[in-house]
Every structure is written in C-alpha cells, then in structure tokens.
Design a protein around this motif. Structure first.
Motif, PDB file in Angstrom:
ATOM      1  N   GLY A 154       0.802  -1.222   0.000  1.00 15.99           N
ATOM      2  CA  GLY A 154       0.000   0.000   0.000  1.00 15.99           C
ATOM      3  C   GLY A 154       0.828   1.262   0.000  1.00 15.99           C
ATOM      4  O   GLY A 154       0.295   2.365  -0.082  1.00 15.99           O
ATOM      5  N   ASP A 155       2.141   1.108   0.083  1.00 16.59           N
ATOM      6  CA  ASP A 155       3.037   2.267   0.247  1.00 16.59           C
ATOM      7  C   ASP A 155       4.026   2.333  -0.923  1.00 16.59           C
ATOM      8  O   ASP A 155       4.753   1.369  -1.177  1.00 16.59           O
ATOM      9  CB  ASP A 155       3.805   2.109   1.571  1.00 16.59           C
ATOM     10  CG  ASP A 155       4.299   3.435   2.105  1.00 16.59           C
ATOM     11  OD1 ASP A 155       4.748   4.269   1.296  1.00 16.59           O
ATOM     12  OD2 ASP A 155       4.247   3.635   3.340  1.00 16.59           O
ATOM     13  N   LEU A 156       4.033   3.491  -1.596  1.00 19.78           N
ATOM     14  CA  LEU A 156       4.881   3.631  -2.787  1.00 19.78           C
ATOM     15  C   LEU A 156       6.132   4.468  -2.525  1.00 19.78           C
ATOM     16  O   LEU A 156       6.944   4.672  -3.422  1.00 19.78           O
ATOM     17  CB  LEU A 156       4.072   4.284  -3.920  1.00 19.78           C
ATOM     18  CG  LEU A 156       2.821   3.514  -4.342  1.00 19.78           C
ATOM     19  CD1 LEU A 156       2.009   4.322  -5.348  1.00 19.78           C
ATOM     20  CD2 LEU A 156       3.195   2.164  -4.943  1.00 19.78           C
TER      21      LEU A 156
ATOM     22  N   LEU B 176       6.046   4.825   5.090  1.00 21.24           N
ATOM     23  CA  LEU B 176       5.991   6.292   5.229  1.00 21.24           C
ATOM     24  C   LEU B 176       4.593   6.787   5.586  1.00 21.24           C
ATOM     25  O   LEU B 176       4.411   7.967   5.858  1.00 21.24           O
ATOM     26  CB  LEU B 176       6.466   6.945   3.918  1.00 21.24           C
ATOM     27  CG  LEU B 176       7.910   7.431   3.845  1.00 21.24           C
ATOM     28  CD1 LEU B 176       8.105   8.674   4.693  1.00 21.24           C
ATOM     29  CD2 LEU B 176       8.889   6.375   4.280  1.00 21.24           C
ATOM     30  N   LEU B 177       3.627   5.898   5.557  1.00 20.23           N
ATOM     31  CA  LEU B 177       2.249   6.316   5.823  1.00 20.23           C
ATOM     32  C   LEU B 177       1.777   5.685   7.130  1.00 20.23           C
ATOM     33  O   LEU B 177       2.043   4.499   7.374  1.00 20.23           O
ATOM     34  CB  LEU B 177       1.328   5.868   4.679  1.00 20.23           C
ATOM     35  CG  LEU B 177       1.638   6.423   3.285  1.00 20.23           C
ATOM     36  CD1 LEU B 177       0.792   5.723   2.226  1.00 20.23           C
ATOM     37  CD2 LEU B 177       1.415   7.930   3.233  1.00 20.23           C
ATOM     38  N   THR B 178       1.063   6.458   7.922  1.00 17.68           N
ATOM     39  CA  THR B 178       0.512   5.876   9.162  1.00 17.68           C
ATOM     40  C   THR B 178      -0.438   4.726   8.809  1.00 17.68           C
ATOM     41  O   THR B 178      -0.536   3.761   9.553  1.00 17.68           O
ATOM     42  CB  THR B 178      -0.232   6.952   9.981  1.00 17.68           C
ATOM     43  OG1 THR B 178      -1.046   7.715   9.095  1.00 17.68           O
ATOM     44  CG2 THR B 178       0.725   7.884  10.671  1.00 17.68           C
TER      45      THR B 178
ATOM     46  N   PRO C 110       7.022   7.782  10.073  1.00 22.11           N
ATOM     47  CA  PRO C 110       6.052   7.705  11.175  1.00 22.11           C
ATOM     48  C   PRO C 110       6.363   6.582  12.183  1.00 22.11           C
ATOM     49  O   PRO C 110       5.671   6.465  13.199  1.00 22.11           O
ATOM     50  CB  PRO C 110       4.723   7.397  10.463  1.00 22.11           C
ATOM     51  CG  PRO C 110       5.127   6.657   9.236  1.00 22.11           C
ATOM     52  CD  PRO C 110       6.501   7.130   8.853  1.00 22.11           C
ATOM     53  N   VAL C 111       7.379   5.785  11.908  1.00 26.84           N
ATOM     54  CA  VAL C 111       7.668   4.595  12.724  1.00 26.84           C
ATOM     55  C   VAL C 111       8.503   4.991  13.946  1.00 26.84           C
ATOM     56  O   VAL C 111       9.377   5.860  13.856  1.00 26.84           O
ATOM     57  CB  VAL C 111       8.419   3.540  11.868  1.00 26.84           C
ATOM     58  CG1 VAL C 111       8.797   2.324  12.689  1.00 26.84           C
ATOM     59  CG2 VAL C 111       7.575   3.135  10.669  1.00 26.84           C
ATOM     60  N   THR C 112       8.216   4.370  15.082  1.00 21.63           N
ATOM     61  CA  THR C 112       8.945   4.681  16.322  1.00 21.63           C
ATOM     62  C   THR C 112       9.432   3.398  16.992  1.00 21.63           C
ATOM     63  O   THR C 112       8.957   2.305  16.657  1.00 21.63           O
ATOM     64  CB  THR C 112       8.014   5.392  17.329  1.00 21.63           C
ATOM     65  OG1 THR C 112       6.915   4.509  17.587  1.00 21.63           O
ATOM     66  CG2 THR C 112       7.500   6.714  16.801  1.00 21.63           C
ATOM     67  N   GLN C 113      10.326   3.588  17.948  1.00 23.06           N
ATOM     68  CA  GLN C 113      10.794   2.435  18.724  1.00 23.06           C
ATOM     69  C   GLN C 113       9.630   1.782  19.464  1.00 23.06           C
ATOM     70  O   GLN C 113       9.541   0.556  19.542  1.00 23.06           O
ATOM     71  CB  GLN C 113      11.870   2.882  19.724  1.00 23.06           C
ATOM     72  CG  GLN C 113      12.419   1.765  20.593  1.00 23.06           C
ATOM     73  CD  GLN C 113      13.186   0.709  19.791  1.00 23.06           C
ATOM     74  OE1 GLN C 113      14.152   1.031  19.109  1.00 23.06           O
ATOM     75  NE2 GLN C 113      12.744  -0.550  19.848  1.00 23.06           N
TER      76      GLN C 113
END
Ligand code: B1M
Length: 210
Positions: free
Chosen positions: A98-100, A148-150, A178-181
């Motif tokens: 879903g992410d380009l 890159l997308l929530t 948008p990614v976190t530990q």
C-alpha cells in the motif's frame, strides 16, 4: 602501495571518477580487495553515514557518495569474488504493501550496501507473502521494512506475523518517518532505526557483526 585514505576521502566527497581511478590503481598495485573495500570504500561510507546522522550532510551528499561507492564497487566486485570475500550478511528490504514511497528505502539500501551488506531490494507496495517468499530460502538474515504512511504501518505487523507463521527465521527491522521504537516494540520487531545510517548499525547488531 595504494593510498586508501585518498580513496576514502574521494568517496566522502562523492568524487566518482577519482574513486573509480583509485580503485583501479589499488587493484593494479596488488592491494588486497578486502582492504580496498573495508579501508577505502566502507570506511568512507561509514563517515558519510555518521555525518548524515549528525545532520552535518544531507540526502543529496549521501546520494552522491553512494553513486561514487557504486562506481568503485563495479570495479572491485570481480576481485572480491575471486578472493572469496563474502558480504557480512544478506538483507531483504522493501516498502510495505500500500506504500509507494521509496526514497528513504533506497537510501537505506545504499547505506547497507556501503556498510558491506548484500541487499535484496524487493521494491515498493510489497505484500507479506512476497516478503516471506524473499526471506524463506535461508540466505537472508534480516527482513527490513520501510513505511511512510501511518495507514501502512500495520502492514509491518502483518509481515512479522507471516514470517513467524511460515517458520522463517530472520531478524526484523523497521523504519520510516512515522515509525517509532515503541511501535517496533509493540509489533515485536527486533530492531528499529530512525535513519539510514543508524539502520546499518542496527542490522550489524542483529547479525552479530557490530
Ligand atoms: Co507522500 N506522504 N504520499 N509522496 N510524501 C508523506 C510521507 C506525508 C508525510 C506528506 C504530508 O502529508 N505531509 C504524507 C503521510 C501522512 C501520514 O501518513 N502521516 C504522505 C501522503 C499522505 C501521501 C499520499 C497518500 C498522498 C495522496 O496521494 N493523497 C500518497 C500515497 C501514495 C502511496 O504510497 N500509496 C503519497 C505519494 C507521494 C509521492 C508518490 C508523490 C512521493 C513519493 C515518491 C517516492 O518515494 N518515489 C511522496 C513524497 C516524496 C512524500 C514526502 C514529501 C517526502 C518523503 C521522502 O522521500 N522523504 C513526505 C513528506 C515529508 O516527509 N516531508 C510524504 C525523504 C526520505 C529520505 O525520508 O522516507 O523518511 P524518509 O526516510 C528516512 C527515514 O525515515 C529512514 O531513513 C531515511 C533516511 O534517513 N527510513 C528507514 C526509511 N525507511 C527506513 C527503513 C529502515 C530504517 C530507516 O529499516 C528497514
């Protein structure tokens, strides 16, 4: 004796022509290919990565250094094969379903390659099934995912579940703006990196080469 320091400096400057020339010269001088790789090319990319992490250089400088690295690697690769020098580990890398967005992933690819790792880039919009397929032959030690997308972050959890369900024994690392530990902890990823240079450190830790 070849000047590997000059090779390293040329790579940091992103001076592709000089990197190619000095790599050829080092090979002609009989410098071991492992030294050319580790003390010249990887050493240079390592410094670029550190400067990038410290916000001393930005994406364009990294891309130019990576292009110079690629130029040197094209010359050096046959010598490495002849000398039996293996990459540290093989990594499967892709942007999730879903992410380009692929600019960050491509940077991660360049930094991992620059760090002496072999990257199998499975592209963008990659399904859990495709990640599993790419990882299941046992060659890959790490499955690396970018989002890159929530809205596409949950796909990372699906991939980790699918790898486990398929009995595929790889470590996992996730990243992307948008990614976190804490998200990595929540979905059971083995590693998280906030930027491409840190991804090299984390992957090396995951494969026991830090
Ligand atoms: Co998109 N986009 N985009 N976009 N886009 C963002 C991400 C967004 C934040 C813009 C905004 O609204 N402010 C927003 C996401 C919002 C959200 O989810 N919270 C967004 C959106 C909404 C969308 C669309 C939905 C827009 C639309 O169509 N309505 C759409 C989605 C398409 C899809 O994917 N299905 C879309 C489309 C696009 C373009 C195609 C136009 C283009 C992508 C081109 C391409 O990649 N080939 C695009 C772009 C360029 C962006 C922005 C402007 C820049 C992203 C980027 O490349 N950054 C972005 C806004 C922004 O960030 N300012 C935005 C530079 C790159 C070097 O950084 O990717 O974060 P980054 O990678 C970093 C780290 O995150 C890390 O290392 C890299 C370097 O240090 N990293 C990892 C990345 N992956 C890693 C993996 C790791 C470790 C570290 O381990 C495996």
């Amino acid at each position: 004796m070849a000047d590997l320091n000059a090779l390293m400096e040329a790579l940091i400057r992103g001076d592709r022509n000089t990197v190619v020339d000095l790599t050829k010269k080092a090979i002609a001088d009989g410098t071991p290919s492992r030294d050319i790789l580790e003390k010249g090319l990887i050493a240079g990319m390592d410094i670029v990565g550190k400067r990038f992490k410290a916000n001393e250089v930005y994406v364009p400088e990294v891309l130019i250094a990576a292009r110079a690295m690629k130029g040197g690697m094209e010359i050096l690769e046959p010598e490495l094969v002849k000398a039996g020098v293996e990459p540290i580990a093989t990594i499967v890398l892709g942007t999730v379903k879903g992410d380009l967005h692929d600019i960050g992933k491509n940077l991660v690819n360049m930094m991992l390659t620059g760090g002496g790792l072999k990257v199998i880039d499975v592209g963008t919009d990659v399904s859990a099934e495709k990640f599993v397929e790419a990882c299941k032959d046992g060659k890959a030690k790490v499955c690396a995912m970018s989002a890159l997308l929530t809205t596409t972050m949950p796909a990372m959890a699906d991939i980790i579940k699918a790898l486990k369900a398929g009995g595929v024994k790889v470590k996992t690392i996730i990243g992307g703006a948008p990614v976190t530990q804490s998200f990595a902890d929540e979905i059971g990823a083995d590693g998280y990196a906030p930027d491409a240079a840190s991804a090299v450190d984390v992957v090396k830790e995951l494969v026991g080469a830090a």
